[in-house]
Design a protein around this motif. Structure first.
Motif, PDB file in Angstrom:
ATOM      1  N   ARG A 168      43.539-113.915 -15.881  1.00 26.50           N
ATOM      2  CA  ARG A 168      44.263-115.175 -15.740  1.00 26.50           C
ATOM      3  C   ARG A 168      43.835-116.183 -16.814  1.00 26.50           C
ATOM      4  NH1 ARG A 168      48.454-114.103 -14.828  1.00 26.50           N
ATOM      5  NH2 ARG A 168      48.848-116.343 -14.798  1.00 26.50           N
ATOM      6  N   VAL A 169      42.568-116.175 -17.194  1.00 26.32           N
ATOM      7  CA  VAL A 169      42.096-117.037 -18.282  1.00 26.32           C
ATOM      8  C   VAL A 169      42.809-116.670 -19.575  1.00 26.32           C
ATOM      9  CG1 VAL A 169      40.090-117.519 -19.746  1.00 26.32           C
ATOM     10  CG2 VAL A 169      39.877-117.632 -17.253  1.00 26.32           C
ATOM     11  N   GLU A 170      42.918-115.363 -19.841  1.00 25.37           N
ATOM     12  CA  GLU A 170      43.607-114.912 -21.060  1.00 25.37           C
ATOM     13  C   GLU A 170      45.091-115.282 -21.018  1.00 25.37           C
ATOM     14  OE1 GLU A 170      42.855-110.756 -21.235  1.00 25.37           O
ATOM     15  OE2 GLU A 170      40.732-110.980 -21.827  1.00 25.37           O
ATOM     16  N   ALA A 171      45.722-115.105 -19.847  1.00 23.78           N
ATOM     17  CA  ALA A 171      47.151-115.429 -19.733  1.00 23.78           C
ATOM     18  C   ALA A 171      47.402-116.916 -19.942  1.00 23.78           C
ATOM     19  CB  ALA A 171      47.673-114.991 -18.365  1.00 23.78           C
ATOM     20  N   ALA A 172      46.460-117.743 -19.478  1.00 25.35           N
ATOM     21  CA  ALA A 172      46.620-119.198 -19.616  1.00 25.35           C
ATOM     22  C   ALA A 172      46.218-119.690 -21.005  1.00 25.35           C
ATOM     23  CB  ALA A 172      45.778-119.911 -18.561  1.00 25.35           C
ATOM     24  N   GLU A 173      45.586-118.813 -21.789  1.00 24.21           N
ATOM     25  CA  GLU A 173      45.128-119.165 -23.140  1.00 24.21           C
ATOM     26  C   GLU A 173      44.181-120.366 -23.094  1.00 24.21           C
ATOM     27  OE1 GLU A 173      48.666-119.664 -25.463  1.00 24.21           O
ATOM     28  OE2 GLU A 173      48.990-117.505 -25.665  1.00 24.21           O
ATOM     29  N   LEU A 174      43.227-120.295 -22.158  1.00 26.68           N
ATOM     30  CA  LEU A 174      42.224-121.341 -21.998  1.00 26.68           C
ATOM     31  C   LEU A 174      40.841-120.701 -21.982  1.00 26.68           C
ATOM     32  CD1 LEU A 174      43.877-123.382 -19.068  1.00 26.68           C
ATOM     33  CD2 LEU A 174      43.718-124.123 -21.451  1.00 26.68           C
ATOM     34  N   ARG A 175      39.825-121.521 -22.181  1.00 32.78           N
ATOM     35  CA  ARG A 175      38.458-121.076 -21.936  1.00 32.78           C
ATOM     36  C   ARG A 175      38.234-121.063 -20.422  1.00 32.78           C
ATOM     37  NH1 ARG A 175      35.117-120.883 -26.303  1.00 32.78           N
ATOM     38  NH2 ARG A 175      35.895-121.821 -28.237  1.00 32.78           N
ATOM     39  N   THR A 176      37.258-120.281 -19.976  1.00 32.45           N
ATOM     40  CA  THR A 176      37.036-120.121 -18.539  1.00 32.45           C
ATOM     41  C   THR A 176      36.783-121.463 -17.860  1.00 32.45           C
ATOM     42  OG1 THR A 176      36.114-117.917 -18.898  1.00 32.45           O
ATOM     43  CG2 THR A 176      35.629-118.980 -16.786  1.00 32.45           C
ATOM     44  N   GLY A 177      35.928-122.299 -18.464  1.00 32.97           N
ATOM     45  CA  GLY A 177      35.627-123.598 -17.859  1.00 32.97           C
ATOM     46  C   GLY A 177      36.858-124.474 -17.744  1.00 32.97           C
ATOM     47  N   ALA A 178      37.673-124.488 -18.802  1.00 30.61           N
ATOM     48  CA  ALA A 178      38.889-125.306 -18.783  1.00 30.61           C
ATOM     49  C   ALA A 178      39.879-124.783 -17.746  1.00 30.61           C
ATOM     50  CB  ALA A 178      39.528-125.316 -20.165  1.00 30.61           C
ATOM     51  N   TYR A 179      39.976-123.464 -17.640  1.00 27.25           N
ATOM     52  CA  TYR A 179      40.868-122.868 -16.640  1.00 27.25           C
ATOM     53  C   TYR A 179      40.441-123.281 -15.225  1.00 27.25           C
ATOM     54  CZ  TYR A 179      42.911-119.288 -13.605  1.00 27.25           C
ATOM     55  OH  TYR A 179      43.571-118.649 -12.588  1.00 27.25           O
ATOM     56  N   LEU A 180      39.154-123.174 -14.940  1.00 28.46           N
ATOM     57  CA  LEU A 180      38.665-123.499 -13.593  1.00 28.46           C
ATOM     58  C   LEU A 180      38.823-124.986 -13.289  1.00 28.46           C
ATOM     59  CD1 LEU A 180      35.492-121.221 -13.532  1.00 28.46           C
ATOM     60  CD2 LEU A 180      37.582-120.927 -12.174  1.00 28.46           C
ATOM     61  N   ARG A 181      38.636-125.843 -14.295  1.00 27.72           N
ATOM     62  CA  ARG A 181      38.832-127.278 -14.073  1.00 27.72           C
ATOM     63  C   ARG A 181      40.298-127.578 -13.779  1.00 27.72           C
ATOM     64  NH1 ARG A 181      34.987-127.542 -18.216  1.00 27.72           N
ATOM     65  NH2 ARG A 181      36.595-127.766 -19.834  1.00 27.72           N
ATOM     66  N   ARG A 182      41.186-126.939 -14.520  1.00 27.82           N
ATOM     67  CA  ARG A 182      42.616-127.176 -14.272  1.00 27.82           C
ATOM     68  C   ARG A 182      43.016-126.664 -12.889  1.00 27.82           C
ATOM     69  NH1 ARG A 182      47.932-125.421 -17.899  1.00 27.82           N
ATOM     70  NH2 ARG A 182      49.447-126.392 -16.487  1.00 27.82           N
ATOM     71  N   LEU A 183      42.492-125.504 -12.507  1.00 29.93           N
ATOM     72  CA  LEU A 183      42.797-124.961 -11.187  1.00 29.93           C
ATOM     73  C   LEU A 183      42.289-125.895 -10.096  1.00 29.93           C
ATOM     74  CD1 LEU A 183      44.036-122.432  -9.835  1.00 29.93           C
ATOM     75  CD2 LEU A 183      41.714-121.464  -9.779  1.00 29.93           C
ATOM     76  N   ALA A 184      41.101-126.436 -10.275  1.00 26.61           N
ATOM     77  CA  ALA A 184      40.508-127.329  -9.265  1.00 26.61           C
ATOM     78  C   ALA A 184      41.259-128.647  -9.160  1.00 26.61           C
ATOM     79  CB  ALA A 184      39.036-127.594  -9.616  1.00 26.61           C
ATOM     80  N   ALA A 185      41.935-129.056 -10.233  1.00 28.89           N
ATOM     81  CA  ALA A 185      42.660-130.330 -10.208  1.00 28.89           C
ATOM     82  C   ALA A 185      43.858-130.293  -9.270  1.00 28.89           C
ATOM     83  CB  ALA A 185      43.112-130.703 -11.626  1.00 28.89           C
TER      84      ALA A 185
END
Length: 476
Positions: A37-54
């Motif tokens: 999912r991180v690769e699909a979103a083209e984000l770093r892991t930390g950025a992906y998790l922060r966006r998901l948590a938002a």
């Protein structure tokens, strides 16, 4: 490489936003899903998790639901539960619903639709006559499996537990697969729904006769398990039934439910007592006319507030409709229709299209409204008006009955049912519907009279009811 702390944060977000619980044995699988999912979103892991948590990332939640769901299912899975449904539950519910002739059922976690369609087939097999309505709603978090469900086409492997007589009656061969009969397809709707979210309309008190929620609770956090069971219990009619998976148990004294056992399976019956602790008030049927806030006499008007253009359009069109200036009202609505119209806006549009004789357009608007909210009584009524005008009278009768079932205080479908019964020479049935309509008309909402009265007010409709009752020869 995914770090252990990242997987832990991922697990926390899955629990918070989907309500799904994972143990330590699932860490490797979750790490793989997180990486993809991180690769699909083209984000770093930390950025992906922060966006998901938002929060608010619905497309990603849908993708996660599809990645993590276990969708192995088939028709009549755990046949003992369907035998209990056919031989114990439905005969009882049919007896209790004899006046309404409507059965309403829910499949929570319906996957690709086999369970929901199986419920509809069993209901049709149990019905005492063709004038009954079956309504089954299937819920799942995965848009992909719901697309499969809506196709209603299945392989022979999906029918491996389906009795031969059922297969021959309700399934038709199609390009090597089997397609469900349209009579079943018409009675089943599907909706994407995340069980971690509340929805007052979906869980309205007392609306379902039967709920199936099998093999879902064990994947949820304890808090969400408890919340979902309470919602399901509350939304069952008195005497309604809940079927869970074999791995799910609510103990011997679940609140508001009575354990039952037959056909070598356990299930639950809703207590006749209407309350359980911390009840959620039943919402009133949605008002079709936006209510204008009344200012207190002491509150000065604020000149910095701009009027809502959509509300202005709606109010103007309603005034024109009251004056029977139908063409002008339709022009106002179509000239100011928003890109994402509210339900009241859509309903008014449908009414005015029908008044203009554009029945196919009106039907399309009503069906779009019902796609968004299948429990919208006014939309079912207006769809029935369109279908009746297009000579699909039997189908129209079903929607009138459903509208009356969804809102027992709604006079207009009762009036229409009475008039249709009179037309068919069924004076006894007409008398029952017209008497009910006459009682309800006394307190029918003004906006509904405007929308559905065809230019007749309360007094004229009341006089019509009385004249038809006299003609029936059944009034005391």
């Amino acid at each position: 490489m995914t770090q252990a702390g990242d997987v832990t944060r991922f697990r926390v977000q899955l629990a918070a936003q989907l309500g799904w619980a994972f143990d330590d044995n699932d860490v490797a699988q979750l790490a793989d899903v997180l990486r993809r999912r991180v690769e699909a979103a083209e984000l770093r892991t930390g950025a992906y998790l922060r966006r998901l948590a938002a929060g608010g990332w619905e497309t990603e939640l849908t993708a996660l639901a599809e990645e993590l769901s276990i969708n192995e299912t088939y028709f009549f899975r755990h046949g003992e539960q369907f035998r209990a449904l056919a031989e114990v539950v439905l005969p009882e519910r049919i007896h209790d619903r004899a006046a309404q002739r409507v059965l309403s059922m829910l499949s929570v976690g319906c996957s690709s639709g086999e369970e929901a369609y199986s419920m509809a087939v069993v209901a049709h097999e149990a019905l005492p006559g063709p004038d009954w309505i079956v309504s089954v709603l299937g819920l799942d978090a995965s848009a992909a499996v719901l697309r499969q469900a809506e196709r209603a086409r299945y392989s022979g492997w999906s029918l491996r537990e389906t009795p031969d007589a059922i297969r021959q009656r309700w399934f038709h061969p199609h390009d090597g697969d089997y397609e469900l009969d349209d009579r079943i397809r018409m009675d089943v709707r599907f909706r994407r729904y995340n069980v971690a979210s509340e929805d007052a309309g979906l869980w309205r008190a007392g609306q379902y006769d039967v709920i199936f929620c099998r093999n879902l609770l064990m994947y949820l956090t304890p808090a969400l398990q408890e919340s979902l069971v309470r919602r399901m219990t509350r939304s069952l009619a008195g005497g309604g039934y809940l079927f869970l998976g074999h791995t799910d148990s609510l103990g011997s004294r679940p609140e508001g439910l009575e354990p039952r056992h037959s056909h070598q399976t356990f299930y639950y019956r809703r207590s006749s007592v209407p309350e359980i602790s911390a009840p959620v008030p039943r919402p009133q049927p949605p008002a079709m006319v936006p209510r204008v806030p009344v200012r207190a006499a002491t509150t000065p008007p604020r000149h910095d507030q701009r009027p809502d253009p959509a509300a202005n359009v709606h109010d103007r069109a309603m005034r024109l409709l009251r004056d029977e200036r139908f063409a002008e009202a339709l022009a106002v609505v179509e000239g100011g229709l928003s890109a994402h119209p509210a339900p009241a806006e859509m309903l008014l549009h449908g009414v005015l299209l029908a008044q203009a004789g554009r029945l196919e357009d009106a039907e399309m608007v009503c069906r779009r409204l019902l796609d968004a909210d299948g429990l919208h009584a006014d939309a079912h009524h207006q769809l029935a008006v369109c279908l009746e005008g297009g000579a699909a009278v039997d189908v129209a009768i079903g929607h009138y009955r459903l509208a009356a079932h969804l809102d027992p205080d709604f006079a207009m479908p009762r009036l229409r049912l009475g008039l249709l019964a009179r037309r068919r020479g069924e004076n006894q049935a007409a008398g029952v519907e017209l008497e009910r309509a006459l009682t309800l008309l006394r307190r029918e909402r003004e906006d509904r009279l405007t929308l559905f009265g065809g230019g007749f007010g309360r007094l004229a409709l009341t006089n019509l009811c009385r004249a038809e009752l006299d003609a029936c020869g059944v009034r005391r």
